[in-house]
Write a protein that holds these residues in place. Structure first.
Motif, PDB file in Angstrom:
ATOM      1  N   PHE A  26      26.277  47.352  -4.431  1.00 46.29           N
ATOM      2  CA  PHE A  26      27.428  47.543  -5.038  1.00 46.29           C
ATOM      3  C   PHE A  26      28.422  46.097  -5.089  1.00 46.29           C
ATOM      4  O   PHE A  26      29.220  46.260  -6.121  1.00 46.29           O
ATOM      5  N   LEU A  27      27.834  45.266  -4.550  1.00 54.52           N
ATOM      6  CA  LEU A  27      28.452  44.071  -4.436  1.00 54.52           C
ATOM      7  C   LEU A  27      27.583  42.802  -4.514  1.00 54.52           C
ATOM      8  O   LEU A  27      27.348  41.968  -3.840  1.00 54.52           O
ATOM      9  N   PRO A  28      27.042  42.631  -6.011  1.00 53.38           N
ATOM     10  CA  PRO A  28      26.214  41.501  -6.073  1.00 53.38           C
ATOM     11  C   PRO A  28      26.797  40.271  -5.990  1.00 53.38           C
ATOM     12  O   PRO A  28      27.914  40.041  -6.624  1.00 53.38           O
ATOM     13  N   ILE A  29      26.163  39.456  -5.054  1.00 53.75           N
ATOM     14  CA  ILE A  29      26.509  38.162  -4.715  1.00 53.75           C
ATOM     15  C   ILE A  29      25.534  37.034  -5.345  1.00 53.75           C
ATOM     16  O   ILE A  29      24.559  37.001  -4.840  1.00 53.75           O
ATOM     17  N   MET A  30      26.005  35.948  -6.118  1.00 56.40           N
ATOM     18  CA  MET A  30      25.124  35.154  -6.581  1.00 56.40           C
ATOM     19  C   MET A  30      24.920  33.944  -5.913  1.00 56.40           C
ATOM     20  O   MET A  30      23.982  32.960  -5.840  1.00 56.40           O
ATOM     21  N   TRP A 111      30.449  33.745  -5.206  1.00 55.22           N
ATOM     22  CA  TRP A 111      30.248  33.526  -6.844  1.00 55.22           C
ATOM     23  C   TRP A 111      29.773  34.983  -7.284  1.00 55.22           C
ATOM     24  O   TRP A 111      28.699  35.206  -6.696  1.00 55.22           O
ATOM     25  N   VAL A 112      30.678  35.504  -8.112  1.00 51.20           N
ATOM     26  CA  VAL A 112      30.038  37.192  -8.589  1.00 51.20           C
ATOM     27  C   VAL A 112      30.152  37.053  -9.892  1.00 51.20           C
ATOM     28  O   VAL A 112      30.953  36.225 -10.580  1.00 51.20           O
ATOM     29  N   ASP A 113      29.552  38.100 -10.602  1.00 52.18           N
ATOM     30  CA  ASP A 113      29.615  38.306 -12.042  1.00 52.18           C
ATOM     31  C   ASP A 113      30.743  38.860 -12.430  1.00 52.18           C
ATOM     32  O   ASP A 113      31.076  38.923 -13.614  1.00 52.18           O
ATOM     33  N   ASP A 114      31.471  39.704 -11.523  1.00 58.06           N
ATOM     34  CA  ASP A 114      32.610  40.475 -11.741  1.00 58.06           C
ATOM     35  C   ASP A 114      33.678  40.573 -10.745  1.00 58.06           C
ATOM     36  O   ASP A 114      33.219  41.408  -9.713  1.00 58.06           O
ATOM     37  N   ALA A 115      34.542  39.779 -10.801  1.00 61.09           N
ATOM     38  CA  ALA A 115      35.599  39.686  -9.720  1.00 61.09           C
ATOM     39  C   ALA A 115      36.490  40.915  -9.583  1.00 61.09           C
ATOM     40  O   ALA A 115      36.795  41.264  -8.534  1.00 61.09           O
ATOM     41  N   ARG A 116      36.613  41.612 -10.683  1.00 67.36           N
ATOM     42  CA  ARG A 116      37.412  42.646 -10.772  1.00 67.36           C
ATOM     43  C   ARG A 116      36.721  43.860  -9.873  1.00 67.36           C
ATOM     44  O   ARG A 116      37.357  44.447  -8.924  1.00 67.36           O
ATOM     45  N   LYS A 117      35.679  44.087 -10.204  1.00 65.27           N
ATOM     46  CA  LYS A 117      34.711  45.081  -9.585  1.00 65.27           C
ATOM     47  C   LYS A 117      34.498  44.876  -8.133  1.00 65.27           C
ATOM     48  O   LYS A 117      34.713  45.638  -7.232  1.00 65.27           O
ATOM     49  N   ALA A 118      34.407  43.441  -7.611  1.00 58.64           N
ATOM     50  CA  ALA A 118      34.179  43.108  -6.367  1.00 58.64           C
ATOM     51  C   ALA A 118      35.372  43.459  -5.527  1.00 58.64           C
ATOM     52  O   ALA A 118      35.218  44.078  -4.574  1.00 58.64           O
TER      53      ALA A 118
END
Length: 385
Positions: A26-30, A111-118
């Motif tokens: 639920f929290l993809p981190i690149m 580094w994430v694709d969506d900081a709001r969702k994180a």
């Protein structure tokens, strides 16, 4: 090898892919976006990391850019970004952090694709908010950032930069100095280790598991990591793709004060103990860093007597590894080479690990005994053992 040790190795290698699968996505981190250190003098710290570690200065924020509260230098080497920040106001939050902890890691930015969702996913699972989702813009686009508290005063920032083409982020300008030492071959952050107080390791591991969706990659107890005097316990937490690994250490009962207790005493609480940075040629990297003045832990002379029998065939010349103090360990996937600096400041707190992986996915369990003896020797010299 003892049956218990064999079981741990088998479990580690058999279960590693299963562990990654168990980590919730639920929290993809690149990857690691940057690591920010609060320091007493960022200009001088930047010079040290450039000279000794081979970083290049790429961006700057301060009075000249309109920041009236602090100065920050951004240093880069391959995929590693360090941000060094010093406050102007002696009564600021940053000054309080430095006064209490000395120079140390404040922000581990992911580094994430969506900081709001994180932010939404972690706070609804119990994370304490540090920064609500915030958009910062300039002529190069926008960055979305948000943040949560972790152990001690350390925070995680979630950085979304898919719509940004600038050198670092809004508020910073490109910076290139005439003094640009060459790289020492550092590539990326392999893992970052947190030290927490006695009894807190399980709570922090639970935070990473329940709040951030990480899984427990491997656990070490005081039988794995100990000498006759001191011991520690550790849980290695990993995200789903394995790019982020956070070992969490706590002290275990021993006859004398352990390295974890020494850290907590001088750091005045939990914090980031060390940053492990990877290289593709550790012999070159350590040779360069030694020439530039970086000090490393001394490996006990008897350590190399049984290395060949313990790790088998390796590509490197063992005599050269011994001359540089580089340790070797093997797991079922391959082997690794590693070495640890002495603390990089006067307080015996933050240090760096340099690591080269030749297939191995573990953390050098076979080197724990020698590492502990080296650290204890330093503690004895400091009078803190």
């Amino acid at each position: 090898m003892a049956t218990a040790d064999l079981t741990k190795v088998e479990n580690f290698n058999y279960g590693i892919e299963k562990i990654f699968d168990e980590a919730e996505d639920f929290l993809p981190i690149m990857g690691t976006d940057y690591v920010e250190l609060y320091v007493g003098n960022a200009k001088q710290s930047a010079h040290y990391y450039k000279t000794a570690f081979g970083f290049q200065e790429i961006a700057y924020s301060g009075l000249e850019t309109g920041d009236r509260e602090k100065t920050s230098y951004v240093l880069k080497q391959d995929k590693i970004r360090l941000v060094l920040t010093t406050p102007f106001d002696p009564e600021s939050e940053i000054s309080d952090h430095i006064r209490r902890h000395g120079d140390g890691v404040k922000v581990i930015a992911l580094w994430v694709d969506d900081a709001r969702k994180a932010y939404e996913e972690t706070t609804k699972r119990g994370a304490k908010s540090y920064l609500e989702p915030t958009v910062v813009k300039d002529e190069f686009g926008e960055i979305v950032k948000s943040g949560i508290h972790t152990y001690g005063d350390t925070i995680h920032m979630f950085i979304e930069r898919k719509n940004y083409t600038g050198v670092f982020m809004p508020g910073f300008v490109p910076s290139k100095t005439e003094y640009n030492p060459s790289s020492t071959g550092l590539k990326y952050i392999d893992h970052m280790v947190g030290n927490v107080e006695l009894g807190e390791m399980d709570n922090v591991a639970k935070f990473y598991r329940e709040v951030m969706g990480f899984a427990n990659l491997i656990t070490f107890d005081d039988k794995d990591i100990s000498t006759k005097y001191t011991a520690l316990m550790s849980k290695v937490m990993t995200n789903g793709n394995g790019r982020i690994k956070f070992p969490i250490n706590e002290p275990a009962n021993g006859l004398k004060k352990s390295q974890i207790e020494e850290y907590i005493d001088f750091y005045k609480g939990a914090g980031c103990q060390h940053i492990a940075v990877a290289t593709d040629d550790i012999v070159f990297t350590i040779s360069e860093m030694r020439k530039r003045g970086v000090e490393f832990l001394h490996v006990p002379g008897t350590y190399y007597d049984d290395v060949q029998a313990r790790v088998g065939e390796i590509s490197e010349d063992l005599a050269i590894l011994k001359s540089l103090g580089i340790m070797v360990d093997r797991d079922e996937e391959g082997y690794l080479l590693q070495i640890f600096t002495k603390p990089v400041e006067d307080r015996p707190t933050l240090f760096f690990e340099i690591i080269q992986r030749k297939g191995a996915k573990s953390f050098g369990k076979g080197n724990f005994q020698a590492l502990f003896e080296s650290i204890e020797a330093e503690q004895a010299r400091r009078g803190t053992l």
